[in-house]
Scaffold this motif. Structure first.
Motif, PDB file in Angstrom:
ATOM      1  N   ASP A 136     129.436  64.964 -28.425  1.00 55.48           N
ATOM      2  CA  ASP A 136     128.774  64.699 -29.697  1.00 55.48           C
ATOM      3  C   ASP A 136     129.862  64.395 -30.724  1.00 55.48           C
ATOM      4  O   ASP A 136     130.688  65.250 -31.016  1.00 55.48           O
ATOM      5  CB  ASP A 136     127.949  65.916 -30.133  1.00 55.48           C
ATOM      6  CG  ASP A 136     127.123  65.655 -31.383  1.00 55.48           C
ATOM      7  OD1 ASP A 136     127.399  64.671 -32.105  1.00 55.48           O
ATOM      8  OD2 ASP A 136     126.198  66.441 -31.659  1.00 55.48           O
ATOM      9  N   THR A 137     129.862  63.181 -31.251  1.00 53.75           N
ATOM     10  CA  THR A 137     130.919  62.799 -32.189  1.00 53.75           C
ATOM     11  C   THR A 137     130.902  63.639 -33.461  1.00 53.75           C
ATOM     12  O   THR A 137     131.871  63.632 -34.220  1.00 53.75           O
ATOM     13  CB  THR A 137     130.792  61.312 -32.571  1.00 53.75           C
ATOM     14  OG1 THR A 137     129.469  61.046 -33.042  1.00 53.75           O
ATOM     15  CG2 THR A 137     131.077  60.417 -31.362  1.00 53.75           C
ATOM     16  N   ALA A 138     129.818  64.377 -33.699  1.00 50.81           N
ATOM     17  CA  ALA A 138     129.748  65.251 -34.867  1.00 50.81           C
ATOM     18  C   ALA A 138     130.246  66.661 -34.563  1.00 50.81           C
ATOM     19  O   ALA A 138     130.321  67.503 -35.464  1.00 50.81           O
ATOM     20  CB  ALA A 138     128.316  65.311 -35.387  1.00 50.81           C
ATOM     21  N   SER A 139     130.611  66.919 -33.317  1.00 47.32           N
ATOM     22  CA  SER A 139     131.063  68.255 -32.921  1.00 47.32           C
ATOM     23  C   SER A 139     132.444  68.568 -33.507  1.00 47.32           C
ATOM     24  O   SER A 139     133.263  67.669 -33.738  1.00 47.32           O
ATOM     25  CB  SER A 139     131.119  68.351 -31.392  1.00 47.32           C
ATOM     26  OG  SER A 139     131.701  69.574 -30.979  1.00 47.32           O
ATOM     27  N   LEU A 140     132.698  69.845 -33.720  1.00 51.73           N
ATOM     28  CA  LEU A 140     134.017  70.293 -34.174  1.00 51.73           C
ATOM     29  C   LEU A 140     134.949  70.568 -33.000  1.00 51.73           C
ATOM     30  O   LEU A 140     136.127  70.839 -33.198  1.00 51.73           O
ATOM     31  CB  LEU A 140     133.872  71.551 -35.035  1.00 51.73           C
ATOM     32  CG  LEU A 140     133.070  71.393 -36.338  1.00 51.73           C
ATOM     33  CD1 LEU A 140     132.977  72.727 -37.075  1.00 51.73           C
ATOM     34  CD2 LEU A 140     133.683  70.328 -37.234  1.00 51.73           C
ATOM     35  N   ASP A 141     134.406  70.500 -31.792  1.00 44.15           N
ATOM     36  CA  ASP A 141     135.202  70.725 -30.588  1.00 44.15           C
ATOM     37  C   ASP A 141     135.949  69.433 -30.239  1.00 44.15           C
ATOM     38  O   ASP A 141     135.313  68.414 -29.958  1.00 44.15           O
ATOM     39  CB  ASP A 141     134.288  71.130 -29.432  1.00 44.15           C
ATOM     40  CG  ASP A 141     135.050  71.533 -28.181  1.00 44.15           C
ATOM     41  OD1 ASP A 141     136.206  71.104 -28.010  1.00 44.15           O
ATOM     42  OD2 ASP A 141     134.465  72.261 -27.351  1.00 44.15           O
ATOM     43  N   PRO A 142     137.291  69.438 -30.264  1.00 43.46           N
ATOM     44  CA  PRO A 142     138.040  68.206 -29.976  1.00 43.46           C
ATOM     45  C   PRO A 142     137.816  67.661 -28.576  1.00 43.46           C
ATOM     46  O   PRO A 142     138.063  66.480 -28.329  1.00 43.46           O
ATOM     47  CB  PRO A 142     139.497  68.613 -30.191  1.00 43.46           C
ATOM     48  CG  PRO A 142     139.512  70.096 -29.985  1.00 43.46           C
ATOM     49  CD  PRO A 142     138.199  70.575 -30.515  1.00 43.46           C
ATOM     50  N   ASN A 143     137.356  68.508 -27.659  1.00 43.95           N
ATOM     51  CA  ASN A 143     137.094  68.040 -26.304  1.00 43.95           C
ATOM     52  C   ASN A 143     135.706  67.418 -26.153  1.00 43.95           C
ATOM     53  O   ASN A 143     135.394  66.857 -25.099  1.00 43.95           O
ATOM     54  CB  ASN A 143     137.238  69.193 -25.312  1.00 43.95           C
ATOM     55  CG  ASN A 143     138.661  69.690 -25.208  1.00 43.95           C
ATOM     56  OD1 ASN A 143     139.606  68.919 -25.352  1.00 43.95           O
ATOM     57  ND2 ASN A 143     138.832  70.977 -24.969  1.00 43.95           N
ATOM     58  N   LEU A 144     134.886  67.510 -27.202  1.00 42.74           N
ATOM     59  CA  LEU A 144     133.524  66.992 -27.120  1.00 42.74           C
ATOM     60  C   LEU A 144     133.220  65.907 -28.154  1.00 42.74           C
ATOM     61  O   LEU A 144     132.159  65.280 -28.077  1.00 42.74           O
ATOM     62  CB  LEU A 144     132.504  68.137 -27.291  1.00 42.74           C
ATOM     63  CG  LEU A 144     132.478  69.215 -26.202  1.00 42.74           C
ATOM     64  CD1 LEU A 144     131.463  70.290 -26.563  1.00 42.74           C
ATOM     65  CD2 LEU A 144     132.157  68.617 -24.844  1.00 42.74           C
ATOM     66  N   ASN A 145     134.106  65.688 -29.121  1.00 47.54           N
ATOM     67  CA  ASN A 145     133.758  64.778 -30.219  1.00 47.54           C
ATOM     68  C   ASN A 145     134.351  63.375 -30.116  1.00 47.54           C
ATOM     69  O   ASN A 145     134.402  62.633 -31.090  1.00 47.54           O
ATOM     70  CB  ASN A 145     134.149  65.397 -31.566  1.00 47.54           C
ATOM     71  CG  ASN A 145     135.647  65.607 -31.719  1.00 47.54           C
ATOM     72  OD1 ASN A 145     136.443  65.079 -30.942  1.00 47.54           O
ATOM     73  ND2 ASN A 145     136.039  66.384 -32.724  1.00 47.54           N
ATOM     74  N   LYS A 146     134.789  63.004 -28.926  1.00 47.66           N
ATOM     75  CA  LYS A 146     135.360  61.660 -28.776  1.00 47.66           C
ATOM     76  C   LYS A 146     134.296  60.596 -28.482  1.00 47.66           C
ATOM     77  O   LYS A 146     134.486  59.421 -28.746  1.00 47.66           O
ATOM     78  CB  LYS A 146     136.421  61.668 -27.663  1.00 47.66           C
ATOM     79  CG  LYS A 146     137.591  62.633 -27.933  1.00 47.66           C
ATOM     80  CD  LYS A 146     138.262  62.326 -29.253  1.00 47.66           C
ATOM     81  CE  LYS A 146     139.477  63.215 -29.518  1.00 47.66           C
ATOM     82  NZ  LYS A 146     139.087  64.608 -29.830  1.00 47.66           N
ATOM     83  N   PHE A 147     133.167  61.002 -27.922  1.00 49.52           N
ATOM     84  CA  PHE A 147     132.051  60.077 -27.680  1.00 49.52           C
ATOM     85  C   PHE A 147     130.776  60.900 -27.506  1.00 49.52           C
ATOM     86  O   PHE A 147     130.827  62.098 -27.211  1.00 49.52           O
ATOM     87  CB  PHE A 147     132.291  59.193 -26.452  1.00 49.52           C
ATOM     88  CG  PHE A 147     132.509  59.947 -25.164  1.00 49.52           C
ATOM     89  CD1 PHE A 147     131.435  60.280 -24.349  1.00 49.52           C
ATOM     90  CD2 PHE A 147     133.789  60.320 -24.768  1.00 49.52           C
ATOM     91  CE1 PHE A 147     131.622  60.974 -23.167  1.00 49.52           C
ATOM     92  CE2 PHE A 147     133.993  61.014 -23.579  1.00 49.52           C
ATOM     93  CZ  PHE A 147     132.910  61.336 -22.782  1.00 49.52           C
ATOM     94  N   ASP A 148     129.641  60.256 -27.729  1.00 50.40           N
ATOM     95  CA  ASP A 148     128.352  60.934 -27.556  1.00 50.40           C
ATOM     96  C   ASP A 148     128.019  61.043 -26.075  1.00 50.40           C
ATOM     97  O   ASP A 148     128.172  60.083 -25.310  1.00 50.40           O
ATOM     98  CB  ASP A 148     127.236  60.172 -28.267  1.00 50.40           C
ATOM     99  CG  ASP A 148     127.304  60.329 -29.777  1.00 50.40           C
ATOM    100  OD1 ASP A 148     127.821  61.363 -30.242  1.00 50.40           O
ATOM    101  OD2 ASP A 148     126.835  59.425 -30.496  1.00 50.40           O
ATOM    102  N   GLY A 149     127.543  62.234 -25.672  1.00 49.00           N
ATOM    103  CA  GLY A 149     127.193  62.470 -24.278  1.00 49.00           C
ATOM    104  C   GLY A 149     125.752  62.106 -23.983  1.00 49.00           C
ATOM    105  O   GLY A 149     124.957  61.749 -24.863  1.00 49.00           O
TER     106      GLY A 149
END
Length: 300
Positions: A136-149
């Motif tokens: 989720d590009t809105a996530s604060l987690d750098p491992n999850l905010n690079k593209f939408d899942g």
């Protein structure tokens, strides 16, 4: 013979392994199930075509065109990702690895360098597996905010299905299976995906009903819904989400470049910083070609 090349300004590489970037980017279980689209730098179009022919009267004369071919597109956006690590060999001098350290002209090496690199590659694959589903590009987690899942993409494109008064997990999955659109079977390879945490509950329910028939050829974390050809596949990326996703596996697309010289794994000794450096660069993203052919349900 004296060389005409002056390479004194170049860092002294331990190893540059371009081939293992594919292992890190494509190593996740889910990605191995999906359709692969390469050559994407940042974004690209998924070119779609729906064909609907109409039979005419073969005895009639003249030209009577009928039917349609609808062209459309969905965009797949990838995130550009890098991983950078640094290793100071001097920190190992007081450890059992000190005999393995070699830092002299032309012989720079880090103990177990290949193991360090392979461990990084394996962890990239694991974190990318999670991002494929939970990104989720809105996530604060750098491992999850690079593209939408996929969960975000599917949720924005369609509504989840409702399971009514399931008696147990086996009944729940059976109800979910029957809600997969019939058109999804036209693509083939229809499957239901879930986390290993939900998968174990499903197995327990089948065993209790004496319906669990394991076929080793299906693979680890895979079985078939009793009485159907539909596979139930456990994927790590859905762990903790309590979500089921169903549809044709050919409908899910993983996009990356893999043809770009920037997508590589590098490891070298930096004489200026007096340490060993590792860098991995790649890009990744996901998309669903036909969202109306995919269903999902989040369990209570």
């Amino acid at each position: 013979m004296a060389s005409s090349l002056d390479i004194s300004a170049l860092p002294e590489y331990i190893e540059q392994r371009t081939e293992i970037i594919s292992k890190s980017v494509l190593g996740g279980k889910s990605i191995g199930l999906f359709r692969l689209q390469t050559g994407i730098k940042t974004s690209a179009a998924l070119n779609l075509m729906e064909t609907n022919v109409s039979f005419g009267d073969g005895k009639a004369c003249g030209w009577t065109p009928a039917g349609t071919q609808k062209l459309s597109q969905r965009e797949i956006n990838t995130g550009n990702i890098k991983v950078e690590m640094a290793y100071c060999a001097n920190e190992l001098l007081d450890t059992w690895l000190q005999r393995e350290i070699e830092i002299m002209a032309g012989r720079e090496s880090l103990p177990f360098e290949e193991r360090f690199a392979d461990a990084v590659v394996a962890d990239i694959a694991a974190k990318l597996e999670k991002a494929v589903w939970q990104g989720d590009t809105a996530s604060l987690d750098p491992n999850l905010n690079k593209f939408d899942g996929l969960l975000k993409i599917i949720d924005e494109a369609s509504e989840g299905v409702t399971i009514n008064n399931a008696t147990d997990m086996a009944d729940l999955v059976s109800q979910f299976w029957q809600k997969i659109p019939a058109v999804a079977y036209e693509q083939g390879d229809v499957a239901i995906m879930m986390g290993y945490d939900v998968f174990t509950q499903y197995i327990a329910a089948l065993v209790k009903l004496n319906l669990y028939h394991y076929n080793p050829e299906d693979g680890e974390g895979v079985l078939r819904v009793p009485g159907s050809t539909v596979r139930v596949i456990a994927v790590p990326g859905l762990n903790g989400t309590n979500t089921l996703v169903g549809g044709s596996l050919r409908n899910f697309v993983f996009g990356t470049d893999l043809r770009n010289s920037r997508e590589r794994v590098e490891m070298w000794y930096d004489k200026t910083e007096d340490d060993f450096k590792l860098r991995v660069r790649f890009n990744a993203g996901v998309q669903v070609a036909w969202p109306d052919e995919v269903i999902f349900a989040t369990l209570d």
